[in-house]
Design a protein around this motif. Sequence first.
Motif, PDB file in Angstrom:
ATOM      1  N   ARG A  52       2.026   3.695 -11.703  1.00  0.00           N
ATOM      2  CA  ARG A  52       0.745   4.030 -12.351  1.00  0.00           C
ATOM      3  C   ARG A  52       0.942   4.339 -13.834  1.00  0.00           C
ATOM      4  O   ARG A  52       0.109   3.986 -14.672  1.00  0.00           O
ATOM      5  CB  ARG A  52       0.095   5.249 -11.656  1.00  0.00           C
ATOM      6  N   ARG A  78      -2.749   4.819  -3.404  1.00  0.00           N
ATOM      7  CA  ARG A  78      -3.848   5.624  -2.860  1.00  0.00           C
ATOM      8  C   ARG A  78      -3.412   7.069  -2.608  1.00  0.00           C
ATOM      9  O   ARG A  78      -2.237   7.348  -2.367  1.00  0.00           O
ATOM     10  CB  ARG A  78      -4.361   5.029  -1.544  1.00  0.00           C
ATOM     11  N   ASP A  79      -4.395   7.959  -2.656  1.00  0.00           N
ATOM     12  CA  ASP A  79      -4.196   9.315  -2.153  1.00  0.00           C
ATOM     13  C   ASP A  79      -4.448   9.262  -0.643  1.00  0.00           C
ATOM     14  O   ASP A  79      -5.454   8.708  -0.193  1.00  0.00           O
ATOM     15  CB  ASP A  79      -5.200  10.287  -2.784  1.00  0.00           C
ATOM     16  N   LEU A  80      -3.554   9.871   0.153  1.00  0.00           N
ATOM     17  CA  LEU A  80      -3.750   9.877   1.604  1.00  0.00           C
ATOM     18  C   LEU A  80      -4.705  11.005   1.972  1.00  0.00           C
ATOM     19  O   LEU A  80      -4.320  12.169   2.063  1.00  0.00           O
ATOM     20  CB  LEU A  80      -2.410  10.039   2.329  1.00  0.00           C
ATOM     21  N   HIS A 113      -1.444  -1.443  -4.095  1.00  0.00           N
ATOM     22  CA  HIS A 113      -2.514  -0.450  -3.973  1.00  0.00           C
ATOM     23  C   HIS A 113      -1.888   0.944  -3.889  1.00  0.00           C
ATOM     24  O   HIS A 113      -1.082   1.235  -2.999  1.00  0.00           O
ATOM     25  CB  HIS A 113      -3.341  -0.707  -2.712  1.00  0.00           C
ATOM     26  N   ILE A 144       1.491   5.587  -1.627  1.00  0.00           N
ATOM     27  CA  ILE A 144       0.967   6.763  -2.302  1.00  0.00           C
ATOM     28  C   ILE A 144       1.928   7.109  -3.434  1.00  0.00           C
ATOM     29  O   ILE A 144       2.973   6.475  -3.590  1.00  0.00           O
ATOM     30  CB  ILE A 144       0.809   7.951  -1.326  1.00  0.00           C
ATOM     31  N   PHE A 169      -9.248   2.285   3.068  1.00  0.00           N
ATOM     32  CA  PHE A 169      -8.102   1.529   2.564  1.00  0.00           C
ATOM     33  C   PHE A 169      -6.948   1.501   3.568  1.00  0.00           C
ATOM     34  O   PHE A 169      -6.073   0.655   3.481  1.00  0.00           O
ATOM     35  CB  PHE A 169      -7.625   2.101   1.226  1.00  0.00           C
ATOM     36  N   SER A 181      -0.182  11.174   6.747  1.00  0.00           N
ATOM     37  CA  SER A 181      -1.333  11.777   6.087  1.00  0.00           C
ATOM     38  C   SER A 181      -1.435  13.247   6.492  1.00  0.00           C
ATOM     39  O   SER A 181      -0.770  13.685   7.448  1.00  0.00           O
ATOM     40  CB  SER A 181      -2.608  11.050   6.520  1.00  0.00           C
ATOM     41  N   ASP A 199      -5.108   0.063  -8.474  1.00  0.00           N
ATOM     42  CA  ASP A 199      -4.624  -1.249  -8.041  1.00  0.00           C
ATOM     43  C   ASP A 199      -3.879  -1.870  -9.222  1.00  0.00           C
ATOM     44  O   ASP A 199      -4.430  -1.973 -10.328  1.00  0.00           O
ATOM     45  CB  ASP A 199      -5.780  -2.154  -7.627  1.00  0.00           C
ATOM     46  N   SER A 211      -4.620   7.702  -9.842  1.00  0.00           N
ATOM     47  CA  SER A 211      -4.801   7.339  -8.426  1.00  0.00           C
ATOM     48  C   SER A 211      -6.250   7.635  -8.014  1.00  0.00           C
ATOM     49  O   SER A 211      -6.824   8.641  -8.454  1.00  0.00           O
ATOM     50  CB  SER A 211      -3.841   8.152  -7.557  1.00  0.00           C
ATOM     51  N   PRO A 212      -6.875   6.774  -7.238  1.00  0.00           N
ATOM     52  CA  PRO A 212      -6.317   5.529  -6.685  1.00  0.00           C
ATOM     53  C   PRO A 212      -6.316   4.417  -7.725  1.00  0.00           C
ATOM     54  O   PRO A 212      -7.188   4.360  -8.583  1.00  0.00           O
ATOM     55  CB  PRO A 212      -7.278   5.226  -5.536  1.00  0.00           C
ATOM     56  N   LEU A 254       0.858  -1.183   0.000  1.00  0.00           N
ATOM     57  CA  LEU A 254       0.000   0.000   0.000  1.00  0.00           C
ATOM     58  C   LEU A 254       0.895   1.233   0.000  1.00  0.00           C
ATOM     59  O   LEU A 254       1.699   1.430   0.917  1.00  0.00           O
ATOM     60  CB  LEU A 254      -0.907   0.006   1.239  1.00  0.00           C
TER      61      LEU A 254
END
Length: 528
Positions: A67, A102-104, A100, A25, A131, A185, A77, A74-75, A23
């Motif tokens: 990505r 993700r944006d925090l 994964h 960012i 998440f 975050s 997988d 984002s987000p 996981l």
Amino acid sequence: MAGHLLILFIILLAPTLTVEPELIIDSDRVHLKCHTIFKDSQCYFSFDYSQYKTFPCQHTLSGQKLRSLVNKRSPADVTVTCLYVTKSGSSRQSNKIIVHIRDLARPSLSVEPSVITETDSVTLHCQPPAFASQSLCSFILNGVIQSSSPCVQTVRGSDLLKDQSPPAQVKVQCFYTINGKWTNSPHSSEQTVTIQSPKPEVSVEVHNDLVGIFCSLLGSANSQTMCHLYYGESLRPFLTKNAEVKMTDSRRLCYISTSLDALWRDLTTLKSKEISCDDRLENGDKSPRSDGYDMSAFIKNTPVPQPHVTTAVLEPVKTTTPGHVTGSEPKTSSPGLPSSRTLVWDVLILLLHTVIALSLLLALSFCCTRILSDTNSEDPNNEALALKKMVDDKYVKEKAKAKMEVAKVSAVSLTADMWTSINTDAYLAITGHYINGEDKLDTVLLGVEHFQESHTADNLAEAMTKQMEEWHIKSKVKCIVTDAASNIIACAKNVQIRCSSCIAHRLNLLVRKSFEDITALNEIRLKA
């Protein structure tokens, strides 16, 4: 032959893929490792089942780069697999791992309850996005970051205070981290936990004509602690005084006393019959207000207080007028109305031509006013009207002289008292005391106000301020001496002047109490 078969079997084994962390960012980096036993092997990675791309068997990519390889926003997988190739051939595909990205998002923070005491606890709940539900959280208390912990914490008020003392406010924020790394975050919005001192408690004791009100003090109470007494629904204290702190059963009590009559009069004018209190320390910290103590039963069972007024009946006085012819009947003066030819009239005229105290002049003017209310005040021959004019003129002159004398002094003390006549007319008398130019104690009556307003501390303060401003002594007054009536004491607090109880009045109450407690003495007093 056996050796060749063994080599073929090893080549066909699938590698093991590890991804750390799973996981991330965009700004984080993910470590990909395709485990193989051959040092000279070439590794290939596939992202979302795309064509295999050549990378070192241990490779690091940023979330943003990962990505871009699969052309996702984002987000996202991303499914990752790998294989390796040697001179002898290629392996089968490895296990699948999803990374994964993700944006925090900012976590939400809740505090429940938001108002507590030192001994209470508050639950702090830092809520990351779904998440990141397994993340660790860090709380920020008054700007200080605490060590990472589970995202739900229960904390006692005393632990939140640290070096503070109640009442206090603690600002709380939080953030979360993912995968145990310091990828923080954004901070949550700020919440406030208010830590109050425990509520004081009110108790009341009645002894004959005195009422003792006890306010328990919880905290760092001392002789400088200010007690505030509230009557009914009022948001402003009815009485404020320095605490007479008394220790009992390991509690500190602030003792406030008032007369039975005064308390009855104060409470009957209010919708709510409750008494409550709070206290304020020297540093300004204030306790919460206590729960109300219901005085409804006290009001119901207490007889209506009667004003303590002594009245005298003025009998008609028969006097012989000057020039009376022997054998003729003397003229009789009307009750309470002096004739210009009576001894009383002559004495009054004499007094007006001598140095006379302002208090006596006010008393004479008052008497004339009462007499005029019972006679034809518009009659030009009315002798009482003429006398009142003379009295008023004399009062203006003597008051001007007194003001000049008071203007020379540097400090003045006041005495104040409220008196109610049998006709329920109320009067407030204010007297000034000072050291004159001969170093002797001197006294002057500042004024007697016909008090038609409610006897509240605010109204009394307004009347007292008016007198002080008229005499230009507001900055000179150092103390007000009263009979300890609660409204007068609160009035002194409102005008910000130190208040002191009259010792003579206190002794009088003490002697009366003693007489009532000793039957023999009480019988003697009643016979006297």
